[in-house]
Design a protein around this motif. Sequence first.
Motif, mmCIF file in Angstrom:
data_model
loop_
_atom_site.group_PDB
_atom_site.id
_atom_site.type_symbol
_atom_site.label_atom_id
_atom_site.label_comp_id
_atom_site.label_asym_id
_atom_site.label_seq_id
_atom_site.Cartn_x
_atom_site.Cartn_y
_atom_site.Cartn_z
ATOM 1 N N ARG A 181 75.346 19.900 1.536
ATOM 2 C CA ARG A 181 74.408 20.483 2.497
ATOM 3 C C ARG A 181 72.960 20.231 2.073
ATOM 4 N NH1 ARG A 181 75.838 24.009 6.066
ATOM 5 N NH2 ARG A 181 77.343 25.171 4.819
ATOM 6 N N LYS A 182 72.683 20.425 0.779
ATOM 7 C CA LYS A 182 71.327 20.184 0.282
ATOM 8 C C LYS A 182 70.938 18.716 0.430
ATOM 9 C CE LYS A 182 68.291 20.821 -3.709
ATOM 10 N NZ LYS A 182 67.624 19.523 -3.486
ATOM 11 N N ALA A 183 71.870 17.823 0.151
ATOM 12 C CA ALA A 183 71.572 16.401 0.288
ATOM 13 C C ALA A 183 71.232 16.056 1.732
ATOM 14 C CB ALA A 183 72.760 15.570 -0.189
ATOM 15 N N LEU A 184 71.943 16.648 2.679
ATOM 16 C CA LEU A 184 71.674 16.360 4.085
ATOM 17 C C LEU A 184 70.332 16.947 4.514
ATOM 18 C CD1 LEU A 184 75.223 16.955 5.627
ATOM 19 C CD2 LEU A 184 74.195 14.796 4.870
ATOM 20 N N GLY A 192 78.598 23.103 2.351
ATOM 21 C CA GLY A 192 78.293 23.834 1.133
ATOM 22 C C GLY A 192 79.470 23.896 0.178
ATOM 23 N N SER A 193 80.635 23.419 0.605
ATOM 24 C CA SER A 193 81.841 23.396 -0.225
ATOM 25 C C SER A 193 82.181 21.980 -0.669
ATOM 26 C CB SER A 193 83.030 23.984 0.547
ATOM 27 O OG SER A 193 82.786 25.312 0.923
ATOM 28 N N VAL A 194 81.209 21.104 -0.627
ATOM 29 C CA VAL A 194 81.409 19.704 -0.998
ATOM 30 C C VAL A 194 80.279 19.300 -1.943
ATOM 31 C CG1 VAL A 194 81.600 17.332 -0.171
ATOM 32 C CG2 VAL A 194 82.479 19.214 1.239
ATOM 33 N N ALA A 243 81.946 20.382 12.353
ATOM 34 C CA ALA A 243 80.904 21.223 12.951
ATOM 35 C C ALA A 243 79.653 21.241 12.097
ATOM 36 C CB ALA A 243 81.428 22.647 13.135
ATOM 37 N N ASN A 244 79.813 21.201 10.784
ATOM 38 C CA ASN A 244 78.654 21.246 9.898
ATOM 39 C C ASN A 244 77.823 19.974 9.972
ATOM 40 O OD1 ASN A 244 78.516 23.691 7.656
ATOM 41 N ND2 ASN A 244 80.487 23.512 8.698
ATOM 42 N N PHE A 245 78.440 18.844 10.270
ATOM 43 C CA PHE A 245 77.661 17.622 10.492
ATOM 44 C C PHE A 245 76.884 17.716 11.803
ATOM 45 C CE2 PHE A 245 81.272 15.799 7.887
ATOM 46 C CZ PHE A 245 80.542 15.785 6.711
ATOM 47 N N TRP A 246 77.502 18.299 12.819
ATOM 48 C CA TRP A 246 76.790 18.474 14.086
ATOM 49 C C TRP A 246 75.644 19.479 13.934
ATOM 50 C CZ3 TRP A 246 82.222 18.498 16.521
ATOM 51 C CH2 TRP A 246 82.558 17.204 16.950
ATOM 52 N N MET A 247 75.857 20.555 13.175
ATOM 53 C CA MET A 247 74.764 21.497 12.951
ATOM 54 C C MET A 247 73.617 20.837 12.199
ATOM 55 S SD MET A 247 76.401 25.268 12.265
ATOM 56 C CE MET A 247 77.836 24.774 11.314
ATOM 57 N N SER A 248 73.953 20.027 11.196
ATOM 58 C CA SER A 248 72.910 19.310 10.477
ATOM 59 C C SER A 248 72.146 18.399 11.433
ATOM 60 C CB SER A 248 73.525 18.501 9.333
ATOM 61 O OG SER A 248 72.533 17.842 8.588
ATOM 62 N N HIS A 291 74.902 32.741 7.592
ATOM 63 C CA HIS A 291 74.224 31.578 8.156
ATOM 64 C C HIS A 291 74.246 30.430 7.160
ATOM 65 C CE1 HIS A 291 71.815 33.810 11.482
ATOM 66 N NE2 HIS A 291 72.948 34.440 11.209
ATOM 67 N N ASN A 292 73.801 29.246 7.597
ATOM 68 C CA ASN A 292 73.721 28.136 6.659
ATOM 69 C C ASN A 292 72.287 27.664 6.499
ATOM 70 O OD1 ASN A 292 73.103 26.288 8.734
ATOM 71 N ND2 ASN A 292 75.263 25.807 9.071
ATOM 72 N N ALA A 293 72.053 26.956 5.404
ATOM 73 C CA ALA A 293 70.694 26.577 5.035
ATOM 74 C C ALA A 293 70.116 25.513 5.944
ATOM 75 C CB ALA A 293 70.667 26.102 3.583
ATOM 76 N N ASP A 294 70.942 24.781 6.664
ATOM 77 C CA ASP A 294 70.423 23.760 7.573
ATOM 78 C C ASP A 294 69.368 24.355 8.503
ATOM 79 O OD1 ASP A 294 72.661 21.326 7.424
ATOM 80 O OD2 ASP A 294 73.472 23.311 7.029
ATOM 81 N N PHE A 295 69.683 25.524 9.058
ATOM 82 C CA PHE A 295 68.746 26.210 9.944
ATOM 83 C C PHE A 295 67.872 27.209 9.193
ATOM 84 C CE2 PHE A 295 72.362 25.291 12.939
ATOM 85 C CZ PHE A 295 71.700 24.334 13.688
ATOM 86 N N GLU A 296 68.445 27.914 8.218
ATOM 87 C CA GLU A 296 67.738 29.005 7.552
ATOM 88 C C GLU A 296 66.520 28.528 6.764
ATOM 89 O OE1 GLU A 296 68.815 32.747 7.519
ATOM 90 O OE2 GLU A 296 69.052 31.604 9.373
#
Length: 426
Positions: free
Chosen positions: A129-132, A243-245, A274-279, A373-378
């Motif tokens: 997630r951080k890398a993205l 966040g689990s990768v 879904a997490n790739f789409w959110m990113s 929530h996830n950090a992509d938006f937060e």
Amino acid sequence: MTADATKPASFEALAIDTLPARLGHLEALAGRVGPDALAWKVREVGDGNLNLVFIVEGPKGAVVVKQALPYVRLVGESWPLPLKRSFFEYHALTRQQARAPGAVPQVLHFDEAQALIVMEYLSPHVILRKALIDGRELPRVAQDLGLFLARTLFRGSDLAMPARARKADLALFADNVELCDITENLVFTDPYFEAELNRHTPRLSPLVAELRADRDLKVEAQRLKHLFAANAETLLHGDLHTGSVMVTEQETRVIDPEFAFYGPMAFDVGMLIANFWMSFFSQAGHEENGPRDAMRAYLLRVAAGTWATFRAEFRRLWRTERTGMLYAGSLFENRGDPLGAEQALDAVLHSLWQDMLGFAGVEIHRRILGLAHNADFETIGDEALRARCEAPALRFGRHLVVNRHRIQGMEEVNGLALLIEKETRA
């Protein structure tokens, strides 16, 4: 992997200053870090919602020590949670390692009474997630995660496992009740009404009210919850997101399967994609150093590539490892009817596709409207900009949930994502 024969009788949470004295006798640490516990350097890195996580470093190397707490760390002691979740994480990791070798960290030690796992320290890996968020385009993510999904989900199901072994495993993981309860409520129900722990960006309130009044959306979300609760197809990771990768340019590893349980195959696939789409939808909030159009295109390729790799590997496993009780070769290939097995495979994959889209949609909603929530938006500090990123993601998620039975392929989904995102930026 070792087990602790000298563990204390009662649980005690670790701390930076107590960890060396308490774990210094363990060969799992001494062999990897160094025999002198006084020379160890311990730092806490746990920023998740549930657990303590420490990195222990010494002259020989480093390990990770993860310990469950008897409550939800994000909320506090008012929300108790059983320590046994570390038991399920340990058993999930051992099964994932057997089914997808090299895809998860090596477990070095497990102490059930202290709810702790000592495992391989992954370095120089970073959280995906951080890398993205940083705009990094990792070349192996789609292939590695597609293979992990297909191999763990297929090989943990009645398509591959002997019926008795699978049923025994199902009974073991069926006790992971409290973490399943978290998923059942926080993913499928709470986002769709004014639950106490929900939160969202205030500027989204009119859209949130619209979604929570959407009867079609709520009915479909509950149908997906029904599927989640009733369809014990395979052993799931249960909380598979970016966040689990952990990743490098050359390697992808999956971590944190404490939500593992038996459920529908499509759940892990949908939650991850879904997490790739959110990113993708979050990229407008991370353009401080320039446009992110290339990153948007990369993320859509990763979503498509993950599904394509999963589907191709699932087909290969179907044709080479289908030895369980379902779709037995005695009905098809052994009777000279391989086309019958292919017809059944197509039907299974079509069902997985539709269910994957639905699970992806509710994952998007819960990450914007629910508790976690996830950090992509937060990490988008400008509230107005954050809302402009989250709103199209919410509408996209609604479309996936409600229209999943009419969506024909990944090109259509990614095309819709592009259209919605461009309309928002216009």
